[in-house]
Design an enzyme around this catalytic site. Structure first.
Site, PDB file in Angstrom:
ATOM      1  CB  ALA A  32       4.792  11.388   9.867  1.00 30.79           C
ATOM      2  CG  HIS A  34      -1.295   9.129   6.930  1.00 33.18           C
ATOM      3  ND1 HIS A  34      -2.253   8.241   7.170  1.00 33.18           N
ATOM      4  CD2 HIS A  34      -0.115   8.483   7.105  1.00 33.18           C
ATOM      5  CE1 HIS A  34      -1.776   6.985   7.472  1.00 33.18           C
ATOM      6  NE2 HIS A  34      -0.273   7.134   7.480  1.00 33.18           N
ATOM      7  CG  HIS A  37      -1.707   8.240  11.814  1.00 34.90           C
ATOM      8  ND1 HIS A  37      -0.882   8.816  10.480  1.00 34.90           N
ATOM      9  CD2 HIS A  37      -0.913   7.155  12.073  1.00 34.90           C
ATOM     10  CE1 HIS A  37       0.187   8.030  10.583  1.00 34.90           C
ATOM     11  NE2 HIS A  37       0.186   7.162  11.576  1.00 34.90           N
ATOM     12  N   GLY A 147      -4.582   0.051  12.595  1.00 35.55           N
ATOM     13  CA  GLY A 147      -5.108  -0.006  11.508  1.00 35.55           C
ATOM     14  C   GLY A 147      -4.832  -1.487  10.667  1.00 35.55           C
ATOM     15  CE  LYS A 149       0.446   0.865   6.064  1.00 27.69           C
ATOM     16  NZ  LYS A 149       1.632   1.254   6.143  1.00 27.69           N
ATOM     17  CG  ASP A 150       0.828  -1.141   9.742  1.00 33.28           C
ATOM     18  OD1 ASP A 150       1.955  -1.104   9.179  1.00 33.28           O
ATOM     19  OD2 ASP A 150       0.311   0.018   9.706  1.00 33.28           O
ATOM     20  CD  GLN A 153       2.149  -2.280  14.044  1.00 35.77           C
ATOM     21  OE1 GLN A 153       3.255  -1.922  13.786  1.00 35.77           O
ATOM     22  NE2 GLN A 153       1.228  -1.138  14.150  1.00 35.77           N
ATOM     23  CB  SER A 185       2.225   4.720   4.235  1.00 36.14           C
ATOM     24  OG  SER A 185       3.141   4.423   4.678  1.00 36.14           O
ATOM     25  CB  SER A 186       4.489   8.186   7.963  1.00 31.97           C
ATOM     26  OG  SER A 186       3.444   8.049   8.894  1.00 31.97           O
TER      27      SER A 186
END
Ligand code: AMP
Length: 297
Positions: A32, A34, A37, A147, A149-150, A153, A185-186
């Site tokens: 998915a 965007h 990614h 990324g 964003k995470d 992780q 985000s997906s």
């Protein structure tokens, strides 16, 4: 672009590239795709001879809520985007390729996995760490791209790469945002137009909190209260799971220290948020570099 589903074929292909002296760059994704990614893919292409992207919606990192089955899947469009971006290999295994019958080995990164999102998604980071370890072993990249964003992780993957002596450099890339600041985000596609509008409160809160931290006048305890209050004031925010200042190395919540930035010893602070809007869980974070700020106001 070569599309490979079988891990054995992937390993053989990688081996041939490595024997020819090519460096491999790798971007693991759940599809998915965007612009977030694609920013990782572009960086990966710039810095490596061969770029590999994986698409695998990993059941092990989803909870029992049905999030796995409703996770967006967009294979045709993803393939067109990746091919246009000049990706060399798309690795797209099936679930049984990654978890064949009898699968029994898990990777768990202690401490970091229990913090922040770990409280709200039990087993999530074990699923992430296990699949990323497998993917890194299959693709054997010199560099792998993630990324910001995470961020949690990323820290967990960095830790497992170090602890398990994997020969890969982990590269963190900036969060790509929509024009109004919402982190791409997906999961954003789950939001209704009203919810999508309300979701802008997340980045706005991070930016305002960052200004407050930099002002040096407000304690981390007050920052946390401000963030929680601002998010809770948005009627479509159903739950604030966390909103605070954290140590970006250990992910400890530093709001209880109740100091202002000028009394804080470390070099950076992480402001991070997780909220639920309707049935959609959204996360975001913003780093505050302290070096160069202190005493500057
Ligand atoms: P996902 O497909 O959600 O597993 O994400 C795959 C990779 O893309 C992870 O390293 C994410 O951190 C990264 N990513 C997702 N959204 C963004 C974004 N808005 N900006 C930068 N990277 C992102």
């Amino acid at each position: 672009m070569e599309v490979i589903g079988n891990p054995g074929v992937m390993q053989q292909t990688v081996k041939e590239y490595l024997q020819r002296g090519n460096s491999i760059g790798f971007v693991p994704t759940m599809g998915a795709l965007h612009e977030g990614h694609l920013s990782l893919v572009r960086r990966c292409r710039e810095e490596n001879d061969i770029s590999v992207v994986s698409i695998f919606v990993n059941p092990m990192q989803f909870g029992p809520s049905g999030d796995f089955s409703r996770y967006p899947r967009n294979v045709e469009e993803d393939m067109a985007e990746l091919s246009k971006a000049g990706v060399d290999i798309l690795f797209m295994p099936g679930i049984e390729d990654i978890y064949p019958e009898g699968f029994a080995t898990y990777v768990n990164v202690d401490h970091l996995s229990d913090k922040l999102c770990g409280h709200f998604r039990p087993g999530h980071f074990r699923g992430v760490a296990t699949v990323v370890t497998k993917l890194l072993n299959i693709a054997r990249p010199a560099r792998a791209y993630f990324g910001r964003k995470d961020f949690q992780q990323f820290l967990i993957i960095k830790q497992l790469v170090r602890d398990l002596n994997l020969d890969t450099e982990t590269v963190i890339c900036p969060t790509v945002r929509e024009a109004d600041g919402l982190a791409m985000s997906s999961r954003n596609q789950y939001l209704s137009p009203e919810e999508r509008n309300a979701a802008t409160v997340i980045y706005r809160t991070l930016c305002e909190a960052k200004k407050m931290v930099i002002s040096e006048k407000i304690t981390f305890g007050e920052i946390r209260s401000f963030m929680e209050r601002t998010l809770a004031a948005e009627p479509l925010v159903d739950e604030v799971q966390y909103a605070s200042a954290f140590d970006p190395g250990t992910l400890e919540d530093i709001s209880s220290l109740n100091v202002t930035i000028d009394k804080y010893e470390k070099e950076a602070v992480l402001l991070a948020i997780a909220v639920r809007i309707g049935s959609t869980r959204l996360i975001d974070n913003e780093p505050v570099e302290i070096t160069g700020i202190k005493g500057g106001n």
